[in-house]
Design a protein around this motif. Sequence first.
Motif, short mmCIF file in Angstrom:
data_model
loop_
_atom_site.label_atom_id
_atom_site.label_comp_id
_atom_site.label_asym_id
_atom_site.label_seq_id
_atom_site.Cartn_x
_atom_site.Cartn_y
_atom_site.Cartn_z
N ASP A 122 -27.44 93.57 -80.66
CA ASP A 122 -26.08 93.75 -80.26
C ASP A 122 -25.78 93.14 -78.97
O ASP A 122 -25.16 93.80 -78.12
N LYS A 123 -26.58 91.88 -78.66
CA LYS A 123 -26.11 91.31 -77.47
C LYS A 123 -26.07 89.77 -77.46
O LYS A 123 -26.22 89.25 -78.42
N TYR A 124 -25.35 89.16 -76.70
CA TYR A 124 -25.12 87.71 -76.62
C TYR A 124 -26.46 87.32 -76.09
O TYR A 124 -26.89 87.74 -74.97
N VAL A 125 -26.96 86.20 -76.54
CA VAL A 125 -27.99 85.39 -75.86
C VAL A 125 -27.67 83.93 -75.88
O VAL A 125 -26.62 83.53 -76.41
N PRO A 126 -28.03 83.21 -74.81
CA PRO A 126 -27.96 81.91 -74.55
C PRO A 126 -28.33 81.07 -75.61
O PRO A 126 -29.45 81.25 -76.52
N CYS A 127 -27.57 79.93 -75.83
CA CYS A 127 -28.01 78.70 -76.88
C CYS A 127 -27.55 77.51 -76.37
O CYS A 127 -26.97 77.45 -75.52
N SER A 128 -28.17 76.40 -76.99
CA SER A 128 -27.62 75.08 -76.63
C SER A 128 -26.43 74.75 -77.19
O SER A 128 -26.10 75.34 -78.31
N TRP A 129 -25.68 73.88 -76.74
CA TRP A 129 -24.63 73.16 -77.27
C TRP A 129 -24.80 72.76 -78.67
O TRP A 129 -24.27 72.82 -79.52
N ASP A 130 -25.74 72.02 -79.08
CA ASP A 130 -26.35 71.15 -80.15
C ASP A 130 -26.52 72.48 -81.21
O ASP A 130 -26.08 72.20 -82.36
N GLU A 131 -27.17 73.47 -80.91
CA GLU A 131 -27.30 74.48 -81.51
C GLU A 131 -25.84 75.22 -82.20
O GLU A 131 -25.69 75.46 -83.38
N ALA A 132 -25.08 75.40 -81.04
CA ALA A 132 -23.71 76.07 -81.46
C ALA A 132 -22.85 75.12 -82.41
O ALA A 132 -22.45 75.71 -83.32
#
Length: 758
Positions: A122-132
């Motif tokens: 139930d949290k936001y976690v960082p990701c890469s732009w490519d992943e998104a």
Amino acid sequence: MADEKDTVHYSGAAGGWGSVRGMTEVLARERPTPAALDTLRRQNKPGGFMCVSCAWGKPKHPHPFEFCENGAKATLWEMTSRRCTPEFFAQHTVTELRDWKDYDLEHQGRLTHPMRYDRATDKYVPCSWDEAFTAIGTELKRLDPKSTVFYASGRASLETSYLYALFARMYGHNNLPDSSNMCHETTSVALKKAIGSPVGTCVLEDLEKCDAIFFFGHNTGSNAPRLLHPLQEAVKRGVQIVTFNPIRETGLERFKNPQSPVEMLTGKETEISSLYLQVKAGGDIAAIMGMIKHVLATEERRWHEDKRHVLDVDFLAQHTTGFETVKAHAEQLSWEEIERESGLARADLEKAADVYIAAERTIFMYGMGLTQHVHGSDNLTTLVDLALLKGSIGREGAGISPIRGHSNVQGQRTVGISEKPELVPLDRMAEQFAFDPPRDTGLNTVDACEKIISGEVKAFIGLGGNFVRAIPEQVKMEQAWQSMRLTVQIATKLNRSHLINGEVAYLLPCLGRSERDMQVTGAQAVTMEDSLSCIHGSQGNGHPASDHLKSEVAIVCGMAKATLPPNPKARWDDWTADYGLIRDLIEESYPEMFADFNARVFTPGGFYKGNAARERIWKTESGKAEFTVPTSLSALGLGDKEGRWRLMTLRSNDQFNTTIYGYSDRLRGIEGTRDVVLMHPDDIAAAGLAEGQVVSLASDADDGEHRQVDGLTVTPYLLPRGCIGAYYPETNPLVPLWYHDEASKTPASKGVPVRIVT
């Protein structure tokens, strides 16, 4: 009978030292970056940065400081030194953040990294732009395009908006609701029907040539304060300003110019409105018809007495149709019913009409007090009727001028953000990009909400804004929202819409307009259209809030490239590298409006895109300007009954749309809270209530649905009897989704039927 001393009120003028204090308080709270002051210096000036706040016009010859209090707040808000980082999201669950106030969410500062919602924690976690981009593209490929919605708020540039609409149509749908659907869609529909143009007919120079100005349903002091400068100049040269508004808004009463040393040092102020009439919420049709009735009676009397016309009879004969029908309707109306529905005395309406009769050139300006009603379109077509009587459309110093909200809300529609395929040059675009655009009508905001509730919409992409907080029927919408497969939000700061997520959810941080946008070919400029149909270039100079941000153009192109099959004419990478190429595309799609686009980007005062109605070319079904008989004298959807109140949702002086800068509504005298319900003192007494009492408001829409907002403090305020006011978006849950303008589906937030619950 109550007067101002019995109520909460502001005794000063709009502008002045109060305006300076308001900006200083936001400056202290946001602790903006050093570049902010230089950005303010360049704000709304040729070759500079165009404000992200309202859409009011930018002059060819600007003042030394061409920004207002709320424009400065918007810039300082965007250029804050505060940062909302992955560390913040690691410390808070999304469920916890849902209990935070709107102000507290945005006060965390600028978003710094692309984030993915992790349902397990139930949290936001960082990701890469490519992943998104890859994940978003994968999800969209699995879905029926027509089960998705691409929403656009009003601040995205023309370049971004054009590509966003292109992405939607190449993907396969016209589901392109925008923020206009919630405020001025009524304008787009009603003016289009009556005069053949979906936008106003005035330009900035008209304010220098008019003899009278009529205002309807607008809080200029808070929502478009730069307009107060030309209004002050107009008053000084003898222009009569008549205002119809349920609330006495300080900005249209008194103004002290903060750029005038004499006024700041001496306390001198200008009285803006020569006549201020507090029409009942929903009573504008009756008020306007009363003026029409008096104008027609004066025409008959003067022609009988000395063969002089009040009406522009040549204009009526050559350029209009339907006059005799409206004339007959006005003549058969009784003054008793006009007074009852408007809440105004016949003598006051006749006095207002006499100002119009005496003026050679009149401008009619209006805001959401006209558009956000069940019969909002009737409000506007009746106002057009009044303007047509004296030929007040299509000549200098006269016309109709909606005061629109967000900085590019009108421009987005110009370049293709629309659910209506007939408004877009699809044949030309099909040839440009070698694809077959969808031709079916898409979803507007209300349609999209209905299909989210029914489960038919599976994905939502939000290009800015705070959609979930801005719409009606919030409780039901938030419940349904979480059943969608994909939700994507593109934003600069955290807001409530980012906390109501689909199964797969991404939060993508973008550059602000005030920031330097560096791409492969160098620094980029963007453009937007003001509410007077002028196009302006804008170039930010601030350092980006994070090295991990992408521009809105880059984000749209990244999603499109990950979603769509290869197409040699869809050059997403090239367009990201050079926004001038996008402007070439816009010119190719809309050659009449955007000829030599790149060469004219930084034209002082903007370049005018044109408006046929201003030239008295009427693109209506009849080929003429059309008089329209209103379907009702009341703009409300439901009539009065015992215990029912007319709720108007309001914005404060410390607010822009859903963005809350603070808790000071200085121009109304309300400080430190937004949890209030404003009522006439006599209504407080008659209802058995007391000042300071905490009550709830409940829906009284006769539809069996329970809607309620609690914790509102009864606050005495000079309003028309039977009308109450409370803040938007806090009271949005009281607005039924079905309660909207009949022609445009704009939510009817200025006449919501409610009960007071103790």
